[in-house]
Motif scaffolding. Sequence first.
Motif, PDB file in Angstrom:
ATOM      1  N   ASN A 126       0.817  -1.224   0.000  1.00  0.00           N
ATOM      2  CA  ASN A 126       0.000   0.000   0.000  1.00  0.00           C
ATOM      3  C   ASN A 126       0.852   1.277   0.000  1.00  0.00           C
ATOM      4  OD1 ASN A 126       0.922  -0.222   2.605  1.00  0.00           O
ATOM      5  ND2 ASN A 126      -1.072  -0.690   3.498  1.00  0.00           N
ATOM      6  N   GLY A 178      12.546   9.224   7.273  1.00  0.00           N
ATOM      7  CA  GLY A 178      12.374   7.900   6.674  1.00  0.00           C
ATOM      8  C   GLY A 178      12.288   8.044   5.163  1.00  0.00           C
ATOM      9  N   GLY A 180      12.318   5.278   2.970  1.00  0.00           N
ATOM     10  CA  GLY A 180      12.148   3.906   2.472  1.00  0.00           C
ATOM     11  C   GLY A 180      11.160   3.907   1.316  1.00  0.00           C
ATOM     12  N   ARG A 181      10.337   2.875   1.273  1.00  0.00           N
ATOM     13  CA  ARG A 181       9.430   2.720   0.118  1.00  0.00           C
ATOM     14  C   ARG A 181       8.450   3.888   0.018  1.00  0.00           C
ATOM     15  NH1 ARG A 181      10.626  -2.035   2.428  1.00  0.00           N
ATOM     16  NH2 ARG A 181      11.526  -3.619   1.061  1.00  0.00           N
ATOM     17  N   ILE A 182       7.853   4.272   1.148  1.00  0.00           N
ATOM     18  CA  ILE A 182       6.875   5.376   1.097  1.00  0.00           C
ATOM     19  C   ILE A 182       7.605   6.716   0.994  1.00  0.00           C
ATOM     20  CG2 ILE A 182       5.040   6.583   2.339  1.00  0.00           C
ATOM     21  CD1 ILE A 182       4.272   3.844   3.565  1.00  0.00           C
ATOM     22  N   GLY A 183       8.594   6.920   1.874  1.00  0.00           N
ATOM     23  CA  GLY A 183       9.299   8.204   1.877  1.00  0.00           C
ATOM     24  C   GLY A 183       9.859   8.531   0.497  1.00  0.00           C
ATOM     25  N   PHE A 201      15.895  12.445   6.422  1.00  0.00           N
ATOM     26  CA  PHE A 201      16.585  12.047   7.647  1.00  0.00           C
ATOM     27  C   PHE A 201      16.317  10.556   7.813  1.00  0.00           C
ATOM     28  CE2 PHE A 201      16.177  11.089  12.215  1.00  0.00           C
ATOM     29  CZ  PHE A 201      17.449  11.413  12.643  1.00  0.00           C
ATOM     30  N   TYR A 203      18.675   6.730   9.032  1.00  0.00           N
ATOM     31  CA  TYR A 203      19.998   6.145   9.297  1.00  0.00           C
ATOM     32  C   TYR A 203      20.459   5.246   8.153  1.00  0.00           C
ATOM     33  CZ  TYR A 203      17.029   2.330  11.045  1.00  0.00           C
ATOM     34  OH  TYR A 203      16.073   1.374  11.158  1.00  0.00           O
ATOM     35  N   HIS A 239       9.046   2.326  16.366  1.00  0.00           N
ATOM     36  CA  HIS A 239       9.839   1.378  17.161  1.00  0.00           C
ATOM     37  C   HIS A 239      10.415   2.167  18.329  1.00  0.00           C
ATOM     38  CE1 HIS A 239      13.452   3.061  15.256  1.00  0.00           C
ATOM     39  NE2 HIS A 239      12.851   2.916  14.086  1.00  0.00           N
ATOM     40  N   THR A 242      11.667   5.636  17.491  1.00  0.00           N
ATOM     41  CA  THR A 242      10.822   6.671  16.869  1.00  0.00           C
ATOM     42  C   THR A 242       9.616   7.032  17.738  1.00  0.00           C
ATOM     43  OG1 THR A 242       9.656   4.963  15.581  1.00  0.00           O
ATOM     44  CG2 THR A 242      11.436   6.151  14.464  1.00  0.00           C
ATOM     45  N   THR A 263       1.667  10.035   8.376  1.00  0.00           N
ATOM     46  CA  THR A 263       0.836   8.898   7.955  1.00  0.00           C
ATOM     47  C   THR A 263       1.529   7.597   8.344  1.00  0.00           C
ATOM     48  OG1 THR A 263       1.927   9.002   5.836  1.00  0.00           O
ATOM     49  CG2 THR A 263      -0.271  10.011   5.959  1.00  0.00           C
ATOM     50  N   ALA A 264       2.579   7.712   9.200  1.00  0.00           N
ATOM     51  CA  ALA A 264       3.351   6.507   9.550  1.00  0.00           C
ATOM     52  C   ALA A 264       2.687   5.815  10.739  1.00  0.00           C
ATOM     53  CB  ALA A 264       4.793   6.870   9.816  1.00  0.00           C
ATOM     54  N   ASP A 289      -3.291  10.214   9.086  1.00  0.00           N
ATOM     55  CA  ASP A 289      -4.412   9.288   9.301  1.00  0.00           C
ATOM     56  C   ASP A 289      -4.114   8.275  10.403  1.00  0.00           C
ATOM     57  OD1 ASP A 289      -2.460   7.907   7.780  1.00  0.00           O
ATOM     58  OD2 ASP A 289      -3.974   6.531   7.002  1.00  0.00           O
ATOM     59  N   SER A 320      -5.288   5.737   4.725  1.00  0.00           N
ATOM     60  CA  SER A 320      -4.437   5.994   3.559  1.00  0.00           C
ATOM     61  C   SER A 320      -3.967   4.714   2.873  1.00  0.00           C
ATOM     62  CB  SER A 320      -3.250   6.888   3.927  1.00  0.00           C
ATOM     63  OG  SER A 320      -2.296   6.214   4.708  1.00  0.00           O
ATOM     64  N   LYS A 362      15.740  -4.186   8.386  1.00  0.00           N
ATOM     65  CA  LYS A 362      16.625  -3.138   8.934  1.00  0.00           C
ATOM     66  C   LYS A 362      15.835  -1.870   9.261  1.00  0.00           C
ATOM     67  CE  LYS A 362      21.099  -4.218   6.815  1.00  0.00           C
ATOM     68  NZ  LYS A 362      20.878  -5.252   5.797  1.00  0.00           N
TER      69      LYS A 362
HETATM   70  P1  NAI Z   1      10.319   0.905   4.664  1.00  0.00           P
HETATM   71  O1  NAI Z   1      10.831  -0.169   5.545  1.00  0.00           O
HETATM   72  O2  NAI Z   1      10.427   0.749   3.194  1.00  0.00           O
HETATM   73  O3  NAI Z   1      11.027   2.300   5.047  1.00  0.00           O
HETATM   74  C1  NAI Z   1      11.112   2.776   6.345  1.00  0.00           C
HETATM   75  C2  NAI Z   1      12.334   3.676   6.439  1.00  0.00           C
HETATM   76  O4  NAI Z   1      12.298   4.326   7.717  1.00  0.00           O
HETATM   77  C3  NAI Z   1      13.650   2.908   6.349  1.00  0.00           C
HETATM   78  O5  NAI Z   1      14.476   3.482   5.369  1.00  0.00           O
HETATM   79  C4  NAI Z   1      14.235   3.060   7.746  1.00  0.00           C
HETATM   80  O6  NAI Z   1      15.645   3.076   7.768  1.00  0.00           O
HETATM   81  C5  NAI Z   1      13.638   4.386   8.167  1.00  0.00           C
HETATM   82  N1  NAI Z   1      13.709   4.593   9.604  1.00  0.00           N
HETATM   83  C6  NAI Z   1      13.512   3.715  10.612  1.00  0.00           C
HETATM   84  N2  NAI Z   1      13.736   4.292  11.799  1.00  0.00           N
HETATM   85  C7  NAI Z   1      14.081   5.572  11.553  1.00  0.00           C
HETATM   86  C8  NAI Z   1      14.446   6.652  12.378  1.00  0.00           C
HETATM   87  N3  NAI Z   1      14.560   6.528  13.709  1.00  0.00           N
HETATM   88  N4  NAI Z   1      14.718   7.835  11.790  1.00  0.00           N
HETATM   89  C9  NAI Z   1      14.668   7.984  10.451  1.00  0.00           C
HETATM   90  N5  NAI Z   1      14.350   6.971   9.612  1.00  0.00           N
HETATM   91  C10 NAI Z   1      14.052   5.783  10.158  1.00  0.00           C
HETATM   92  O7  NAI Z   1       8.806   1.126   5.089  1.00  0.00           O
HETATM   93  P2  NAI Z   1       7.625   1.813   4.269  1.00  0.00           P
HETATM   94  O8  NAI Z   1       6.961   0.827   3.393  1.00  0.00           O
HETATM   95  O9  NAI Z   1       8.139   3.058   3.673  1.00  0.00           O
HETATM   96  O10 NAI Z   1       6.606   2.138   5.466  1.00  0.00           O
HETATM   97  C11 NAI Z   1       6.996   2.991   6.523  1.00  0.00           C
HETATM   98  C12 NAI Z   1       5.938   2.981   7.600  1.00  0.00           C
HETATM   99  O11 NAI Z   1       4.751   3.634   7.126  1.00  0.00           O
HETATM  100  C13 NAI Z   1       5.458   1.596   8.025  1.00  0.00           C
HETATM  101  O12 NAI Z   1       6.319   0.989   8.942  1.00  0.00           O
HETATM  102  C14 NAI Z   1       4.127   1.912   8.635  1.00  0.00           C
HETATM  103  O13 NAI Z   1       4.262   2.237  10.003  1.00  0.00           O
HETATM  104  C15 NAI Z   1       3.652   3.142   7.867  1.00  0.00           C
HETATM  105  N6  NAI Z   1       2.548   2.823   6.956  1.00  0.00           N
HETATM  106  C16 NAI Z   1       1.351   3.461   7.123  1.00  0.00           C
HETATM  107  C17 NAI Z   1       0.274   3.137   6.341  1.00  0.00           C
HETATM  108  C18 NAI Z   1      -1.038   3.833   6.488  1.00  0.00           C
HETATM  109  O14 NAI Z   1      -2.051   3.325   6.019  1.00  0.00           O
HETATM  110  N7  NAI Z   1      -1.093   4.995   7.105  1.00  0.00           N
HETATM  111  C19 NAI Z   1       0.351   2.075   5.320  1.00  0.00           C
HETATM  112  C20 NAI Z   1       1.698   1.554   5.138  1.00  0.00           C
HETATM  113  C21 NAI Z   1       2.726   1.894   5.967  1.00  0.00           C
END
Ligand code: NAI
Length: 367
Positions: A126, A178, A180-183, A201, A203, A239, A242, A263-264, A289, A320, A362
């Motif tokens: 998503n 962050g 990652g995929r969404i950022g 920002f 790591y 985690h 954060t 939205t995290a 959201d 979202s 990671k």
């Molecule tokens: P991802 O694993 O692809 O990327 C997450 C990024 O956050 C990684 O690059 C990681 O290194 C970084 N990160 C972790 N701790 C950090 C910190 N202390 N400071 C800065 N960066 C940090 O995950 P993705 O797919 O991008 O999803 C991220 C989050 O979004 C999910 O874990 C989830 O909580 C949330 N999410 C929310 C949704 C919604 O419906 N509102 C749907 C999907 C995800």
Amino acid sequence: MNPTAVANKEKILAVLYTAGKYAKEQPKLLGTIENKLGIKDWLESQGHEYIVTDDKEGPNSEFQKHIKDATCVITTPFHPAYLTRDVMNKADKLKIAITAGVGSDHIDLNAANERKITVAEVTGSNVVAVAEHVLMTILNLVRNFVPAHEQIMRGEWDVAQVARNSYDLEGKVVGTIGAGRIGYRVLQRLKPFDCKELLYFDYQALPKDAADAVGVRRVDDLKDFLSQCDIVTVNAPLHEGTHHLINDDTIKSMKPGSWLINTARGAICDAAAVKRAMASGHINGYGGDVWDTQPAPADHPLRSAFNTMGGGNAMTAHISGTSLDSQERYANGVKEILDNYFNKKEQNPANLIVTDGQYASKAYGKR
Ligand code: NAI
């Protein structure tokens, strides 16, 4: 029916949200107790037991009743059943916890590691939906859309009342916590808006070609990062590292009048601190959201957080990542993870959060 499968009968417990009449109107609402991720017949034809409920709170809930002998549990961030250490202590047979969606912070991952319970999510299912929601929310806040729309619905017409706090996204500095995929998808979508600068920002560094493709600059220190952004978007998992990352202290480093989009996960931002900063005018708007408790209580501070002009609130229920397109992807992904589990096939490594007593991802903090 396959007799081997019956011999390995599993009890699968799913905690999903309720759709009521909307489930009949819209069969694509797969992530609901009525449509059961579309896997009921598939599971039962193999002799497995499949329990689906939305009743998740407290020791007498269906969730806690059935977790005692479930081998697989499916939960969803949209209506999170909290798989705490205490709940896991009751779940003697539990082998795998699958998140229908992305984000497994509602599961005590350290406890899952100790118990050697695998935690898997449908990575990527998503991420586009969330990135689009982030862009929508940024534009909503910066252009002051919500008060403008509410005024029209009330039968009024006052351009200046809205225009006094309506800006362009062009020329602003936007940063993501962050990447990652969404950022990263948020950054890709921001590029054509001709922002002054894009920052991140995280790591984990982006590969150079990916960073160059969107023209983003990494900032290593959180407060330094916050002090440079007109708009901050949070796209990191929740985690230990954060939880309440955005609080009274870190908000002081944000630019006065900046906007914050989350939205995290709700608990990454201290809701009371955000409300205070909006009331003082330090934060011009907050949107997203996700809430630190879901469903959010009627008196949750973010339902009544407004800037000094009475606007700046772009909150929705947790929607979202549950667009119908996303639901199809995470329903299929859950089926694939279960199929791999039943048939002892290797899981897609990208879907594994913890396995064999260790973090496989990671993204849940530096370890
Ligand atoms: P991802 O694993 O692809 O990327 C997450 C990024 O956050 C990684 O690059 C990681 O290194 C970084 N990160 C972790 N701790 C950090 C910190 N202390 N400071 C800065 N960066 C940090 O995950 P993705 O797919 O991008 O999803 C991220 C989050 O979004 C999910 O874990 C989830 O909580 C949330 N999410 C929310 C949704 C919604 O419906 N509102 C749907 C999907 C995800």
